[in-house]
Scaffold this motif. Structure first.
Motif, mmCIF file in Angstrom:
data_model
loop_
_atom_site.group_PDB
_atom_site.id
_atom_site.type_symbol
_atom_site.label_atom_id
_atom_site.label_comp_id
_atom_site.label_asym_id
_atom_site.label_seq_id
_atom_site.Cartn_x
_atom_site.Cartn_y
_atom_site.Cartn_z
ATOM 1 N N LEU A 35 0.850 -1.184 0.000
ATOM 2 C CA LEU A 35 0.000 0.000 0.000
ATOM 3 C C LEU A 35 0.888 1.237 0.000
ATOM 4 C CD1 LEU A 35 -2.559 -1.125 2.722
ATOM 5 C CD2 LEU A 35 -2.953 -1.049 0.261
ATOM 6 N N THR A 36 0.289 2.400 -0.074
ATOM 7 C CA THR A 36 1.032 3.662 -0.024
ATOM 8 C C THR A 36 1.851 3.731 1.258
ATOM 9 O OG1 THR A 36 -0.724 4.730 -1.273
ATOM 10 C CG2 THR A 36 0.774 6.177 -0.093
ATOM 11 N N ASP A 37 3.043 4.311 1.174
ATOM 12 C CA ASP A 37 3.968 4.497 2.289
ATOM 13 C C ASP A 37 4.482 3.186 2.875
ATOM 14 O OD1 ASP A 37 3.813 7.294 2.099
ATOM 15 O OD2 ASP A 37 2.047 7.353 3.393
ATOM 16 N N HIS A 38 4.568 2.141 2.055
ATOM 17 C CA HIS A 38 5.132 0.865 2.491
ATOM 18 C C HIS A 38 6.616 1.042 2.806
ATOM 19 C CE1 HIS A 38 6.328 -3.358 2.425
ATOM 20 N NE2 HIS A 38 5.049 -3.687 2.452
ATOM 21 N N ALA A 39 7.119 0.280 3.749
ATOM 22 C CA ALA A 39 8.541 0.314 4.095
ATOM 23 C C ALA A 39 9.379 -0.149 2.901
ATOM 24 C CB ALA A 39 8.798 -0.596 5.292
ATOM 25 N N PRO A 40 10.607 0.346 2.785
ATOM 26 C CA PRO A 40 11.485 -0.099 1.687
ATOM 27 C C PRO A 40 11.672 -1.616 1.729
ATOM 28 C CG PRO A 40 12.402 1.835 2.744
ATOM 29 C CD PRO A 40 11.243 1.395 3.592
ATOM 30 N N LEU A 41 11.726 -2.221 0.535
ATOM 31 C CA LEU A 41 11.765 -3.672 0.446
ATOM 32 C C LEU A 41 12.325 -4.092 -0.900
ATOM 33 C CD1 LEU A 41 10.511 -6.559 1.367
ATOM 34 C CD2 LEU A 41 8.556 -5.870 0.007
ATOM 35 N N ILE A 42 13.126 -5.136 -0.889
ATOM 36 C CA ILE A 42 13.528 -5.817 -2.121
ATOM 37 C C ILE A 42 13.274 -7.297 -1.877
ATOM 38 C CG2 ILE A 42 15.437 -6.451 -3.646
ATOM 39 C CD1 ILE A 42 16.698 -3.764 -3.045
ATOM 40 N N THR A 43 12.565 -7.956 -2.801
ATOM 41 C CA THR A 43 12.242 -9.366 -2.627
ATOM 42 C C THR A 43 12.203 -10.069 -3.969
ATOM 43 O OG1 THR A 43 10.706 -10.920 -1.575
ATOM 44 C CG2 THR A 43 9.731 -9.051 -2.713
ATOM 45 N N ALA A 44 12.443 -11.368 -3.926
ATOM 46 C CA ALA A 44 12.275 -12.203 -5.115
ATOM 47 C C ALA A 44 10.797 -12.531 -5.267
ATOM 48 C CB ALA A 44 13.087 -13.478 -4.975
ATOM 49 N N LEU A 45 10.365 -12.655 -6.501
ATOM 50 C CA LEU A 45 8.988 -13.061 -6.799
ATOM 51 C C LEU A 45 9.019 -14.433 -7.457
ATOM 52 C CD1 LEU A 45 7.547 -9.736 -8.277
ATOM 53 C CD2 LEU A 45 7.346 -10.591 -5.931
ATOM 54 N N VAL A 46 8.007 -15.236 -7.143
ATOM 55 C CA VAL A 46 7.888 -16.561 -7.735
ATOM 56 C C VAL A 46 6.717 -16.541 -8.727
ATOM 57 C CG1 VAL A 46 8.865 -17.703 -5.710
ATOM 58 C CG2 VAL A 46 6.397 -17.374 -5.858
ATOM 59 N N PRO A 47 6.632 -17.533 -9.603
ATOM 60 C CA PRO A 47 5.486 -17.580 -10.517
ATOM 61 C C PRO A 47 4.178 -17.636 -9.744
ATOM 62 C CG PRO A 47 7.198 -19.069 -11.260
ATOM 63 C CD PRO A 47 7.610 -18.587 -9.898
ATOM 64 N N GLY A 48 3.200 -16.858 -10.208
ATOM 65 C CA GLY A 48 1.908 -16.817 -9.538
ATOM 66 C C GLY A 48 1.035 -15.689 -10.051
ATOM 67 N N LYS A 49 0.065 -15.326 -9.222
ATOM 68 C CA LYS A 49 -0.910 -14.294 -9.585
ATOM 69 C C LYS A 49 -0.514 -12.957 -8.961
ATOM 70 C CE LYS A 49 -5.092 -14.083 -7.664
ATOM 71 N NZ LYS A 49 -6.508 -14.342 -7.347
#
Length: 85
Positions: free
Chosen positions: A33-47
């Motif tokens: 959502l708006t103003d989310h904390a900084p983040l870097i993540t891997a994404l897997v196949p999905g929706k």
């Protein structure tokens, strides 16, 4: 609202203001959502579910990649992505 940019190896697939998104992270689905904390993540196949600035829900199939959240900007680098119709 925040700016979402989805990039594939071929092109910029989507760029626009959105209200929220739900992405398939490597540790499970996560919401942004708006103003989310900084983040870097891997994404897997999905929706990938995106609610745009007109409150319309966009459903996409993502083939994995990476997502960065920083200062109300979200960038998704997707291996592959397409709209689910």
């Amino acid at each position: 609202m925040y700016l979402l940019t989805i990039v594939t190896p071929e092109k910029i697939f989507y760029e626009g203001d959105v209200i929220s998104l739900i992405a398939p992270g490597s540790e499970g689905y996560l919401g942004v959502l708006t103003d989310h904390a900084p983040l870097i993540t891997a994404l897997v196949p999905g929706k990938l579910t995106v609610k745009d600035n007109k409150n319309q829900e966009l459903i996409l199939a993502i083939g994995g990649g990476f997502m960065e959240v920083f200062k109300n900007q979200v960038t998704i680098l997707a291996h592959s992505i397409e709209f689910i119709d």
